[in-house]
Design a protein around this motif. Structure first.
Motif, PDB file in Angstrom:
ATOM      1  N   THR A 145       0.867  -0.995   0.034  1.00 21.30           N
ATOM      2  CA  THR A 145       0.014   0.274  -0.069  1.00 21.30           C
ATOM      3  C   THR A 145       0.858   1.204   0.009  1.00 21.30           C
ATOM      4  N   ILE A 146       2.028   1.338   0.873  1.00 20.63           N
ATOM      5  CA  ILE A 146       2.722   2.333   0.902  1.00 20.63           C
ATOM      6  C   ILE A 146       3.624   2.491  -0.413  1.00 20.63           C
ATOM      7  N   PHE A 147       3.956   1.310  -1.104  1.00 20.87           N
ATOM      8  CA  PHE A 147       4.498   1.686  -2.508  1.00 20.87           C
ATOM      9  C   PHE A 147       3.673   2.069  -3.463  1.00 20.87           C
ATOM     10  N   VAL A 148       2.506   1.587  -3.315  1.00 22.06           N
ATOM     11  CA  VAL A 148       1.413   2.059  -4.427  1.00 22.06           C
ATOM     12  C   VAL A 148       1.325   3.573  -4.232  1.00 22.06           C
ATOM     13  N   VAL A 149       1.043   3.955  -3.135  1.00 24.87           N
ATOM     14  CA  VAL A 149       0.692   5.497  -2.767  1.00 24.87           C
ATOM     15  C   VAL A 149       1.846   6.543  -2.916  1.00 24.87           C
ATOM     16  N   ALA A 150       3.120   5.837  -2.627  1.00 27.53           N
ATOM     17  CA  ALA A 150       4.104   6.809  -2.806  1.00 27.53           C
ATOM     18  C   ALA A 150       4.659   6.646  -4.130  1.00 27.53           C
ATOM     19  N   ARG A 151       4.746   5.574  -4.925  1.00 26.10           N
ATOM     20  CA  ARG A 151       5.194   5.495  -6.295  1.00 26.10           C
ATOM     21  C   ARG A 151       4.384   6.366  -7.176  1.00 26.10           C
ATOM     22  N   ASN A 152       3.065   6.280  -7.127  1.00 20.10           N
ATOM     23  CA  ASN A 152       2.359   7.007  -8.054  1.00 20.10           C
ATOM     24  C   ASN A 152       1.972   8.351  -7.629  1.00 20.10           C
ATOM     25  N   GLY A 153       2.128   8.649  -6.425  1.00 17.34           N
ATOM     26  CA  GLY A 153       2.138  10.100  -6.027  1.00 17.34           C
ATOM     27  C   GLY A 153       3.110  11.137  -6.322  1.00 17.34           C
ATOM     28  N   LEU A 154       4.330  10.558  -5.994  1.00 19.56           N
ATOM     29  CA  LEU A 154       5.538  11.221  -6.432  1.00 19.56           C
ATOM     30  C   LEU A 154       5.869  11.500  -8.112  1.00 19.56           C
ATOM     31  N   PHE A 155       5.269  10.352  -8.753  1.00 15.41           N
ATOM     32  CA  PHE A 155       5.621  10.493 -10.237  1.00 15.41           C
ATOM     33  C   PHE A 155       4.376  11.222 -10.893  1.00 15.41           C
ATOM     34  N   SER A 156       3.308  11.346 -10.293  1.00 17.67           N
ATOM     35  CA  SER A 156       2.236  12.107 -10.806  1.00 17.67           C
ATOM     36  C   SER A 156       2.338  13.776 -10.131  1.00 17.67           C
ATOM     37  N   LEU A 157       2.785  13.614  -9.249  1.00 19.05           N
ATOM     38  CA  LEU A 157       2.817  15.340  -8.602  1.00 19.05           C
ATOM     39  C   LEU A 157       3.372  16.227  -9.527  1.00 19.05           C
ATOM     40  N   PRO A 158       4.411  15.990 -10.481  1.00 12.59           N
ATOM     41  CA  PRO A 158       5.010  16.979 -11.247  1.00 12.59           C
ATOM     42  C   PRO A 158       3.725  17.501 -12.457  1.00 12.59           C
ATOM     43  N   VAL A 159       2.902  16.708 -12.745  1.00 12.79           N
ATOM     44  CA  VAL A 159       1.946  17.062 -13.705  1.00 12.79           C
ATOM     45  C   VAL A 159       1.131  18.197 -13.594  1.00 12.79           C
ATOM     46  N   PRO A 160       0.315  18.225 -12.320  1.00 12.44           N
ATOM     47  CA  PRO A 160      -0.140  19.353 -11.935  1.00 12.44           C
ATOM     48  C   PRO A 160       0.709  20.621 -11.623  1.00 12.44           C
ATOM     49  N   LEU A 162       3.665  21.452 -12.850  1.00 11.43           N
ATOM     50  CA  LEU A 162       4.319  22.221 -14.358  1.00 11.43           C
ATOM     51  C   LEU A 162       2.944  22.771 -14.728  1.00 11.43           C
ATOM     52  N   SER A 163       1.717  22.307 -14.631  1.00 11.66           N
ATOM     53  CA  SER A 163       0.625  22.981 -15.290  1.00 11.66           C
ATOM     54  C   SER A 163       0.337  24.261 -14.660  1.00 11.66           C
ATOM     55  N   SER A 164       0.205  24.178 -13.248  1.00 13.09           N
ATOM     56  CA  SER A 164      -0.045  25.544 -12.210  1.00 13.09           C
ATOM     57  C   SER A 164       1.054  26.394 -12.519  1.00 13.09           C
ATOM     58  N   ARG A 165       2.240  26.163 -12.791  1.00 17.47           N
ATOM     59  CA  ARG A 165       3.459  27.214 -13.145  1.00 17.47           C
ATOM     60  C   ARG A 165       3.399  27.911 -14.706  1.00 17.47           C
ATOM     61  N   LEU A 166       2.516  27.327 -15.416  1.00 16.54           N
ATOM     62  CA  LEU A 166       2.387  27.977 -16.673  1.00 16.54           C
ATOM     63  C   LEU A 166       1.731  29.487 -16.653  1.00 16.54           C
TER      64      LEU A 166
END
Length: 303
Positions: A145-160, A162-166
């Motif tokens: 569960t920790i792996f599922v949340v941490a891996r995908n949360g960290l890799f997905s965080l740059p998407v919003p 990067l968009s919010s800094r435009l």
């Protein structure tokens, strides 16, 4: 550049199904019924697993994780869509839009990763049954569960992020029901090449690696089952994987159709990918608990 407004964008307007706005009230009925089904079925499954002592096993804990992810995804997307359809509440704040974008991106890949962990669980159960109790433990579920949340949360965080800094210019109308990265970032007057490239690479790396591991797990399972000589044992072994395989099929099929329609965007009406994106957040969550509830004897008895 001098033609653009320099006032910062504080909110966006979601224009849902721009070519078929007269259909929105009719579409809201099946969508709301599917939403209630998804919420009710997943809540029932979670409550059953919590209250029934015989279901306090790693396999059902992983199923609970999947139900929680489904509930959060549904609550993130569908209430806002129905608010647009029923009350024409199209505005969404800058921060809420990017929070929705993060949850959609991260929880979608979390579901894929959970399917991969569940495939590993079935692989150990069938290929190494004697070692199953020592490998698939409660501690394994916590770590997974920790792996599922941490891996995908960290890799997905740059998407919003990067968009919010435009820099967003005068245009703040999103031609979509939800804040997808591509729909929002195209409103920017900055170069969005890196933004799109990161989402493409990160998304396909996460989903692709999960899919490869799922296919490998089922290849080993099939190989082990075909070696079983005892009459009826092979069918029994495969039946334990049936529910899981059907869920992966639902998830992958809807995702594949969504990807194909986005790639063929010029040949089909623009509202089709929008509607499919909404359904991808509704159909798998509604069907997942029903499939497990119908096909799993212990869950049926627990309910």
């Amino acid at each position: 550049p001098s033609n653009y407004s320099t006032a910062p964008v504080s909110e966006f307007l979601l224009i849902c199904l721009p070519n078929y706005q007269s259909w929105q009230h009719w579409l809201s009925l099946p969508l709301s019924l599917l939403f209630l089904l998804a919420m009710g079925a997943n809540a029932t499954l979670l409550l059953t697993i919590q209250l029934e002592a015989s279901l306090h096993e790693p396999m059902y804990y992983l199923l609970s994780l999947l139900s929680l992810l489904d509930i959060v995804l549904c609550l993130t997307v569908i209430p806002k869509v129905l608010a647009i359809f029923w009350f024409d509440l199209r505005s969404i704040s800058f921060s809420a839009c990017f929070l929705q974008m993060f949850i959609m991106n991260s929880f979608l890949t979390m579901e894929s990763c959970t399917f991969m962990v569940m495939a590993y669980d079935r692989y150990v159960a069938i290929c190494h049954p004697l070692r199953y109790p020592s490998i698939i433990t409660d501690r394994f579920v916590v770590r997974a569960t920790i792996f599922v949340v941490a891996r995908n949360g960290l890799f997905s965080l740059p998407v919003p992020v990067l968009s919010s800094r435009l820099t967003y210019c005068a245009e703040n109308t999103i031609k979509n029901c939800i804040c997808t990265n591509l729909s929002v970032s195209k409103l920017s007057c900055d170069d969005i090449t890196f933004n799109r490239l990161y989402q493409f690479v990160a998304g396909w790396t996460l989903l692709g690696s999960d899919l490869i591991l799922i296919v490998l797990s089922y290849s080993f399972i099939l190989k082990a089952v075909l070696r079983i000589k005892a009459e009826g044992a092979a069918a029994k072994a495969l039946s334990t994987c049936g529910s899981h395989f059907i869920l992966i099929l639902f998830f992958s099929t809807v995702l594949l159709v969504l990807v194909i329609t986005n790639l063929a965007r010029k040949r089909i009406p623009p509202d089709v990918p929008i509607l499919l994106n909404i359904l991808h957040h509704l159909i798998p969550p509604a069907l997942n608990p029903i499939v497990y509830g119908v096909r799993t004897k212990d869950i049926k008895q627990g309910i």
